[in-house]
Design an enzyme around this catalytic site. Structure first.
Site, PDB file in Angstrom:
ATOM      1  N   SER A  61       4.439   2.576 -21.016  1.00  0.00           N
ATOM      2  CA  SER A  61       3.003   2.857 -21.013  1.00  0.00           C
ATOM      3  C   SER A  61       2.454   2.870 -19.588  1.00  0.00           C
ATOM      4  CB  SER A  61       2.249   1.792 -21.819  1.00  0.00           C
ATOM      5  OG  SER A  61       2.818   1.671 -23.100  1.00  0.00           O
TER       6      SER A  61
HETATM    7  N1  SAM Z   1       6.222  -1.878 -24.371  1.00  0.00           N
HETATM    8  C1  SAM Z   1       7.080  -0.854 -23.868  1.00  0.00           C
HETATM    9  C2  SAM Z   1       7.365  -0.988 -22.393  1.00  0.00           C
HETATM   10  O1  SAM Z   1       6.891  -1.917 -21.760  1.00  0.00           O
HETATM   11  O2  SAM Z   1       8.123  -0.132 -21.889  1.00  0.00           O
HETATM   12  C3  SAM Z   1       6.600   0.534 -24.179  1.00  0.00           C
HETATM   13  C4  SAM Z   1       6.844   0.860 -25.583  1.00  0.00           C
HETATM   14  S1  SAM Z   1       6.906   2.537 -26.061  1.00  0.00           S
HETATM   15  C5  SAM Z   1       5.257   3.060 -25.787  1.00  0.00           C
HETATM   16  C6  SAM Z   1       7.034   2.254 -27.817  1.00  0.00           C
HETATM   17  C7  SAM Z   1       8.386   1.750 -28.283  1.00  0.00           C
HETATM   18  O3  SAM Z   1       8.294   1.390 -29.642  1.00  0.00           O
HETATM   19  C8  SAM Z   1       9.502   2.785 -28.200  1.00  0.00           C
HETATM   20  O4  SAM Z   1      10.525   2.324 -27.383  1.00  0.00           O
HETATM   21  C9  SAM Z   1       9.980   2.931 -29.657  1.00  0.00           C
HETATM   22  O5  SAM Z   1      11.375   3.130 -29.786  1.00  0.00           O
HETATM   23  C10 SAM Z   1       9.553   1.590 -30.235  1.00  0.00           C
HETATM   24  N2  SAM Z   1       9.388   1.521 -31.693  1.00  0.00           N
HETATM   25  C11 SAM Z   1       8.867   2.433 -32.541  1.00  0.00           C
HETATM   26  N3  SAM Z   1       8.877   1.957 -33.801  1.00  0.00           N
HETATM   27  C12 SAM Z   1       9.416   0.700 -33.744  1.00  0.00           C
HETATM   28  C13 SAM Z   1       9.693  -0.305 -34.714  1.00  0.00           C
HETATM   29  N4  SAM Z   1       9.418  -0.144 -36.002  1.00  0.00           N
HETATM   30  N5  SAM Z   1      10.250  -1.456 -34.293  1.00  0.00           N
HETATM   31  C14 SAM Z   1      10.546  -1.654 -32.983  1.00  0.00           C
HETATM   32  N6  SAM Z   1      10.318  -0.740 -32.032  1.00  0.00           N
HETATM   33  C15 SAM Z   1       9.751   0.428 -32.399  1.00  0.00           C
END
Ligand code: SAM
Length: 216
Positions: A61
């Site tokens: 993000s």
């Molecule tokens: N917080 C992260 C960082 O600091 O880099 C950014 C996160 S990114 C915007 C969103 C993440 O959520 C992705 O890596 C995606 O694979 C993960 N994601 C989506 N659905 C998910 C789920 N049900 N459980 C865990 N992770 C999930």
């Protein structure tokens, strides 16, 4: 300019624009090297205020959004925190810095290769053991270490996953981008007995939550 100088400038700009205010958040953003959490090719842009690709179609993000979420999470030292959507591990590392050595972050990521890279970056920051990255569907939470003082979701969610509410400590706070696949509102809920006290903090755009309580 060195990475340290670029990071300092990023923090000055985030403060000037009012995205970050508290001493704890400012110090964490000065301390955690974002460039270690992005792929080599993205490093020249590591301190630009923009989301960046981290592989597998996912993103880290933008720093202002991370900063806003850190402020709204209202963290304290020693807390037990759960993150849904570990991605690069950057956001979890910042939380770990703020909650200190006696705190713990459980960060759940559904994509194994991202979780592996996140663990490496966290280790390079000396935060191994204070951030535990687990592979799985974070919309189900992680009962083993519940209840959590704080829960934050870093992907777009159509609803607040009920298991996360169950696993939130009484008086605890949860932060979630709620809405459609393409546009959400950042919402904070505070657990007060059987009630959830809700506050909204404006629009945001995250990649979708995929899982039991996410988008299909
Ligand atoms: N917080 C992260 C960082 O600091 O880099 C950014 C996160 S990114 C915007 C969103 C993440 O959520 C992705 O890596 C995606 O694979 C993960 N994601 C989506 N659905 C998910 C789920 N049900 N459980 C865990 N992770 C999930």
């Amino acid at each position: 300019m060195s990475y340290e100088e670029e990071r300092e400038r990023m923090v000055i700009n985030l403060r000037r624009r009012g995205h970050i205010k508290s001493k704890e958040v400012v110090e964490a953003m000065k301390a955690i090297p974002r460039h270690l959490f992005v792929p080599e090719a993205a490093r020249p842009s590591a301190y630009h205020d923009t989301p960046l690709p981290i592989g597998e179609g996912q993103t880290i993000s933008a720093p202002h959004m991370v900063g806003i979420m850190l402020e709204k999470l209202d963290l304290s030292r020693g807390q037990n925190v759960f993150e849904v959507g570990g991605g690069s591990g950057y956001h979890a590392a910042l939380v770990a810095h703020i909650i200190g050595e006696n705190g713990r972050v459980i960060s759940m990521e559904r994509i194994e290769s991202l979780a592996e890279r996140a663990r490496e970056a966290i280790k390079r920051c000396g935060l191994e053991g204070r951030v535990v990255v687990i592979v799985g569907d974070g919309s189900l939470g992680w009962e083993q270490l519940a209840p959590y003082d704080r829960i934050f979701i870093t992907c777009a969610s159509p609803e607040i996953p009920p298991p996360l509410v169950d696993q939130l400590e009484e008086g605890g706070k949860l932060l979630i981008p709620l809405g459609s696949r393409y546009l959400q509102t950042l919402v904070q809920v505070e657990k007060k007995g059987k009630k959830l006290k809700r506050k909204s903090y404006g629009g945001c755009v995250f990649v979708p939550l995929v899982g039991e309580y996410g988008f299909s």
